[in-house]
Design a protein around this motif. Structure first.
Motif, PDB file in Angstrom:
ATOM      1  N   GLN A  50      -9.253   7.223  -0.811  1.00 46.53           N
ATOM      2  CA  GLN A  50     -10.212   6.579   0.089  1.00 46.53           C
ATOM      3  C   GLN A  50     -10.005   5.068   0.127  1.00 46.53           C
ATOM      4  OE1 GLN A  50     -14.277   7.335  -0.930  1.00 46.53           O
ATOM      5  NE2 GLN A  50     -15.086   6.382   0.933  1.00 46.53           N
ATOM      6  N   ARG A  51      -9.746   4.492  -1.055  1.00 45.90           N
ATOM      7  CA  ARG A  51      -9.507   3.048  -1.110  1.00 45.90           C
ATOM      8  C   ARG A  51      -8.261   2.669  -0.329  1.00 45.90           C
ATOM      9  NH1 ARG A  51      -6.154   0.425  -4.183  1.00 45.90           N
ATOM     10  NH2 ARG A  51      -5.862   2.231  -5.536  1.00 45.90           N
ATOM     11  N   LEU A  52      -7.205   3.466  -0.439  1.00 39.09           N
ATOM     12  CA  LEU A  52      -5.979   3.165   0.290  1.00 39.09           C
ATOM     13  C   LEU A  52      -6.202   3.259   1.804  1.00 39.09           C
ATOM     14  CD1 LEU A  52      -3.296   5.025  -1.864  1.00 39.09           C
ATOM     15  CD2 LEU A  52      -3.596   2.552  -1.623  1.00 39.09           C
ATOM     16  N   ARG A  53      -6.931   4.281   2.245  1.00 34.70           N
ATOM     17  CA  ARG A  53      -7.183   4.406   3.691  1.00 34.70           C
ATOM     18  C   ARG A  53      -8.038   3.253   4.204  1.00 34.70           C
ATOM     19  NH1 ARG A  53      -5.346   8.905   5.975  1.00 34.70           N
ATOM     20  NH2 ARG A  53      -4.934  10.759   4.694  1.00 34.70           N
ATOM     21  N   MET A  88       0.477   9.602   2.192  1.00 40.30           N
ATOM     22  CA  MET A  88      -0.897  10.081   2.069  1.00 40.30           C
ATOM     23  C   MET A  88      -0.963  11.607   2.209  1.00 40.30           C
ATOM     24  SD  MET A  88      -2.715   7.543   1.308  1.00 40.30           S
ATOM     25  CE  MET A  88      -4.294   8.367   1.429  1.00 40.30           C
ATOM     26  N   ASP A  89      -0.117  12.199   3.049  1.00 39.14           N
ATOM     27  CA  ASP A  89      -0.082  13.657   3.151  1.00 39.14           C
ATOM     28  C   ASP A  89       0.334  14.296   1.830  1.00 39.14           C
ATOM     29  OD1 ASP A  89       1.158  13.650   6.596  1.00 39.14           O
ATOM     30  OD2 ASP A  89      -0.883  13.486   5.779  1.00 39.14           O
ATOM     31  N   ALA A  90       1.359  13.715   1.199  1.00 41.04           N
ATOM     32  CA  ALA A  90       1.793  14.245  -0.100  1.00 41.04           C
ATOM     33  C   ALA A  90       0.732  14.042  -1.172  1.00 41.04           C
ATOM     34  CB  ALA A  90       3.101  13.570  -0.512  1.00 41.04           C
ATOM     35  N   TRP A 136      -9.749  14.275 -10.790  1.00 46.04           N
ATOM     36  CA  TRP A 136      -9.778  14.379  -9.333  1.00 46.04           C
ATOM     37  C   TRP A 136     -10.608  13.264  -8.697  1.00 46.04           C
ATOM     38  CZ3 TRP A 136      -6.265  17.424  -7.508  1.00 46.04           C
ATOM     39  CH2 TRP A 136      -5.852  18.536  -8.220  1.00 46.04           C
ATOM     40  N   ARG A 137     -11.637  12.803  -9.371  1.00 46.90           N
ATOM     41  CA  ARG A 137     -12.490  11.754  -8.797  1.00 46.90           C
ATOM     42  C   ARG A 137     -11.692  10.466  -8.595  1.00 46.90           C
ATOM     43  NH1 ARG A 137     -17.827  10.616  -8.236  1.00 46.90           N
ATOM     44  NH2 ARG A 137     -18.397   8.386  -8.323  1.00 46.90           N
ATOM     45  N   LEU A 191       0.830  -1.208   0.000  1.00 50.24           N
ATOM     46  CA  LEU A 191       0.000   0.000   0.000  1.00 50.24           C
ATOM     47  C   LEU A 191       0.864   1.257   0.000  1.00 50.24           C
ATOM     48  CD1 LEU A 191      -2.828  -1.018   2.531  1.00 50.24           C
ATOM     49  CD2 LEU A 191      -2.966  -0.895   0.041  1.00 50.24           C
ATOM     50  N   VAL A 192       1.958   1.259   0.769  1.00 49.62           N
ATOM     51  CA  VAL A 192       2.869   2.415   0.765  1.00 49.62           C
ATOM     52  C   VAL A 192       3.456   2.620  -0.626  1.00 49.62           C
ATOM     53  CG1 VAL A 192       5.015   3.308   1.707  1.00 49.62           C
ATOM     54  CG2 VAL A 192       3.362   2.208   3.226  1.00 49.62           C
ATOM     55  N   ASP A 193       3.880   1.525  -1.263  1.00 45.92           N
ATOM     56  CA  ASP A 193       4.445   1.640  -2.616  1.00 45.92           C
ATOM     57  C   ASP A 193       3.397   2.136  -3.599  1.00 45.92           C
ATOM     58  OD1 ASP A 193       6.392  -1.407  -2.156  1.00 45.92           O
ATOM     59  OD2 ASP A 193       6.756   0.680  -1.506  1.00 45.92           O
ATOM     60  N   GLU A 194       2.158   1.677  -3.447  1.00 43.15           N
ATOM     61  CA  GLU A 194       1.096   2.139  -4.343  1.00 43.15           C
ATOM     62  C   GLU A 194       0.833   3.624  -4.151  1.00 43.15           C
ATOM     63  OE1 GLU A 194      -3.573   1.027  -5.462  1.00 43.15           O
ATOM     64  OE2 GLU A 194      -2.462  -0.118  -3.946  1.00 43.15           O
TER      65      GLU A 194
END
Length: 847
Positions: free
Chosen positions: A491-494, A519-521, A483-484, A444-447
């Protein structure tokens, strides 16, 4: 550190010897003058602790501070000085630290003295006071440097404890003397006196200190004296033994190991023994020396401890006492002492044999319990705890009953290993899951990092941030950036991150930091665009608020604004909380317009309310209806009521939308209650039918068993028993009746027919077992471990026959009825298997 320069400048305007306004400081001047003045102040302190503390804090001379520190004695002042000079004056700090340590040590000693006094007071109030407790108390007090008041209080309580110990010694000596007199078979008057004294002994305040074995011996001697009392009264008086022999036969009294309590008990015992020896005439025999008496007393103390351990079942403690007895050296024992020792060792040997036997039995039970653990279906954590507790119990048995035989230990260890294997595999599986979750988290981090790079590339391809802002200012979202997709990806990653399972602690912190950073970036440009979109949504809300509700084109305009809102929502979804808040504002503005346009709909509302009242009446009639009578009549009445209610319900019109769901739920609940009542009636009828079928099947089996056992069969009696049972549906009644009549017919046609039928019953047994096994396979019922091989073979046959025939097999109910029609002898195991089939198949057929 240049403070002395300012002091020299100030000294020109100051008077020598005048203290400063802040306190007793030395006069300002040369260093020698200041030193002399401050030293004079230190000599004149005369125990003024506050002035000494202030001088220490303000003086720059170490020897002056040290002299002033001699006048500081209170704990608060010492702590203040220590905090101030801890890092600047080692000598003063060392002096202050030493005094603080002395004060704290004194406080700790007083606290220990208070605890020791409280313990002494508890012992004084304890009914079961022992010399060893007092000896331990004396040992604790010896190392305490108590204050005079605490020492006086302890001496007072300790004297009271000594008096109690002396009373215990006197009471034990009196009981021992009475026991010795009782064993001499006294006359009735003396026997009565001894019994009365014993009653007084039992009522004494220190009666709890009497050893249990002494009371048991006295009760046994008292019972023997009662039994022999008439013979003793009739016989000639027996001369009493010599006092020396009596003293030798008297056991020693239990004494403490050491301490003042032991000295008090020994002194009382020696005083009592000296009085007895002075009152008794000497006898021509060897008089034991004090060392021999002390050795004998210690020896008998060990015997008392050994007997007490045996009485309480503490075999290992008794064995240690016996070992100590073998290693100790003592003089010649009296016959009574030798008898007590032999009796105690005999009990030890007997209990030891029982303990070894019981230990092996307990170990066998442990092995059996461990072997049964896999079949109990325990959870993995509980299984691990169980295996651990079993091993602990095995170790406990080793400490009580000795080491186990090696084959038995190997069997137990193998059983524990086999039982723990699923738990070990489970825990390994959990560890593998944690590692797999860590790998998923890294993916997930790599994605997220890949999305960051992809988003940056899209922004560059769209012409940069200025083109984005220009297009946003025109009132529409930039079409060059998706943007969508970005919002849904974040949202999917979180969500995927929140659904991750457990991760090892050493990896979780690192992965959380990496994911949050990514995620912040990723969310930074999305948050900026969402702020622009929030402003556009608020503009739409303002436009809705400006519309005229009475304008004929308002609805079309409002629909256009709603479509615009939906287009923006599809293009860029906001955060759920923000989206909901803005949507509520927009919807509220729209609802206000629609509310003003729907004021003319009150008449329709009244009609809907009338329909609602009609439906409520229908629901109330369904909820309040009751039925009485037979089940068939009640079932018909329920059906009629439900039909009429459904007709009336559909005849009514629509109801207010706010109440539609509630009234529908009420109607469905009322109808469901009546249908449940009807289902219960049908279920009772099916259960009665199933019970009747079970009883008739059992009656037929009982008749066949009676016929096979060559018992006498009365046709009228058996027919009466059959008729007494409720009837069944035609097919079931016909099937079971045919089997029953066939058995009755064979029983009435003579011995040859009866023997032939019995042979048929016995021959059908194997066929019956096969059919039972076949039905168990079809019904999914476990056949037991003893039929596992036959079940596997039967499963293959059933599968092959179904594949070859290509036809749909008969239902389980039909096959079960055929099984009931088969005459055959059944044993208890087969009967129980048929009963299981009946509960699974026959009961369903009865329904």
């Amino acid at each position: 550190m240049f403070e002395f320069l300012f002091k020299q400048q100030a000294s020109q305007a100051s008077v020598a010897g005048q203290p400063s306004a802040g306190g007793p400081q030395a006069p300002l001047g040369t260093p020698a003058e200041r030193r002399a003045a401050q030293a004079e102040l230190a000599r004149n302190l005369a125990g003024d602790e506050a002035a000494a503390v202030e001088l220490i804090l303000n003086s720059e001379f170490a020897d002056v501070r040290l002299a002033a520190a001699e006048h500081v004695v209170s704990q608060a002042a010492l702590e203040t000085v220590q905090h101030a000079v801890r890092n600047s004056d080692r000598r003063v700090a060392k002096l202050v630290q030493g005094r603080l340590d002395a004060i704290r040590h004194f406080q700790a000693e007083q606290k220990q003295a208070a605890v020791c006094i409280a313990l002494a007071q508890r012992l004084l109030a304890d009914e079961k006071l022992t010399p060893n407790q007092v000896a331990d108390l004396d040992r604790q007090w010896k190392v305490i440097d108590a204050a005079p008041t605490a020492a006086a209080e302890f001496v007072r309580v300790r004297n009271a404890l000594g008096e109690r110990l002396e009373a215990q010694v006197a009471l034990q000596r009196a009981v021992i003397d009475a026991l010795a007199a009782l064993r001499k078979q006294p006359d009735p008057a003396e026997f009565a006196r001894i019994a009365a004294e014993h009653a007084e002994h039992l009522a004494a305040p220190e009666r709890a200190s009497l050893p249990r074995h002494l009371l048991q011996d006295f009760d046994a001697a008292l019972a023997a004296g009662h039994a022999a009392l008439p013979a003793s009264a009739a016989a000639a008086p027996v001369p009493a033994p010599a006092p020396a022999a009596e003293a030798a036969a008297t056991p020693a009294i239990a004494a403490p190991e050491d301490g003042a309590a032991g000295e008090g008990a020994s002194a009382a015992s020696q005083t009592d023994g000296a009085a007895v020896r002075a009152a008794r005439p000497p006898k021509d025999k060897h008089k034991p020396t004090p060392a021999e008496q002390e050795a004998n007393r210690h020896f008998m103390d060990l015997v008392d401890a050994m007997e007490a351990a045996l009485a309480q079942g503490q075999l290992h403690i008794a064995a240690e006492h016996d070992k100590a007895l073998k290693d100790s050296r003592t003089g010649r024992l009296t016959p009574a002492q030798a008898e007590r020792l032999a009796h105690a060792r005999g009990d030890l040997k007997r209990l030891g044999d029982w303990a070894r036997w019981g230990g092996n039995v307990s170990r066998e039970e442990l092995v059996h319990a461990v072997e049964q653990l896999p079949s109990e279906g325990l959870g993995m954590s509980e299984l691990a705890k169980k295996v651990g507790s079993m091993r602990e119990r095995w170790k406990a048995l080793d400490s009580v009953s000795g080491a186990a035989p090696k084959p038995l230990w190997e069997k137990f260890d193998a059983a524990c290993t086999a039982a723990y294997a699923p738990a070990a595999a489970h825990f390994k599986h959990l560890a593998d899951e944690r590692h797999a979750n860590a790998a998923k988290a890294q993916q997930l981090v790599d994605e997220a990092n890949a999305l960051i790079a992809q988003d940056a590339a899209q922004l560059e391809a769209a012409g940069g941030a200025q083109a984005e802002r220009a297009e946003s200012a025109s009132g529409t979202l930039p079409h060059t950036h998706d943007w969508r997709t970005l919002a849904s990806s974040t949202q999917r990653l979180r969500q995927a991150w929140s659904r991750l399972g457990t991760i090892d602690r050493k990896d979780k912190k690192r992965l959380d930091a990496a994911f949050n950073k990514a995620m912040d970036a990723l969310m930074a440009p999305l948050d900026s665009q969402r702020k622009i979109e929030v402003a556009r949504r608020e503009q739409l809300i303002e436009e809705v608020g400006k519309l005229n509700p009475l304008d004929r084109h308002t609805i079309d305009t409002l629909r256009g604004l709603q479509e615009s809102w939906q287009g923006h929502a599809r293009a860029l979804p906001l955060e759920r909380k923000t989206e909901q808040a803005l949507w509520q504002k927009f919807r509220s503005a729209c609802d206000q317009i629609f509310a003003k346009r729907k004021e003319h709909a009150h008449a329709a509302d009244h009609e809907r309310k009338a329909h609602l009242h009609a439906r409520e009446a229908i629901c109330a009639s369904l909820e309040g209806v009751t039925f009485e009578g037979e089940d068939k009549a009640v079932l018909a009445a329920i059906g009629k009521v439900l039909k009429d209610a459904a007709t009336a319900w559909h005849a009514t019109g629509v109801v207010p939308r706010a109440s539609e769901q509630k009234i529908d739920q009420r109607y469905r609940a009322a109808v469901g209650a009546l249908q449940a009542q009807a289902d219960a009636i049908r279920k009772r009828a099916g259960a009665a039918q199933a019970n009747a079928m079970r009883e008739k099947l059992r009656l037929a089996q009982a008749l066949e068993r009676a016929l096979a056992d060559a018992g006498e069969i009365d046709d009228a009696d058996w027919n009466a028993r059959w008729q007494a049972l409720p009837g069944l549906p035609a097919e079931q009644e016909r099937t079971l009746r045919s089997r029953f009549d066939a058995a009755l017919k064979a029983a009435g046609e003579g011995a040859a027919a009866r023997s032939a039928y019995a042979g048929q019953l016995d021959n059908n047994r194997q066929r019956l077992l096969s059919e039972v096994l076949r039905l168990e396979i079809l019904a999914g019922i476990d056949s037991g471990a003893e039929f596992a091989k036959d079940r596997l073979k039967m499963q293959v046959e059933v599968l092959q026959s179904s594949l070859k025939s290509g036809q749909k097999p008969a239902s389980q109910a039909v096959q079960f009825l055929a099984l009931c029609a088969m005459p055959a002898l059944v044993d208890e195991r087969t009967a129980s298997r048929i009963e299981q089939l009946f509960r699974k198949i026959g009961a369903a057929e009865g329904k």
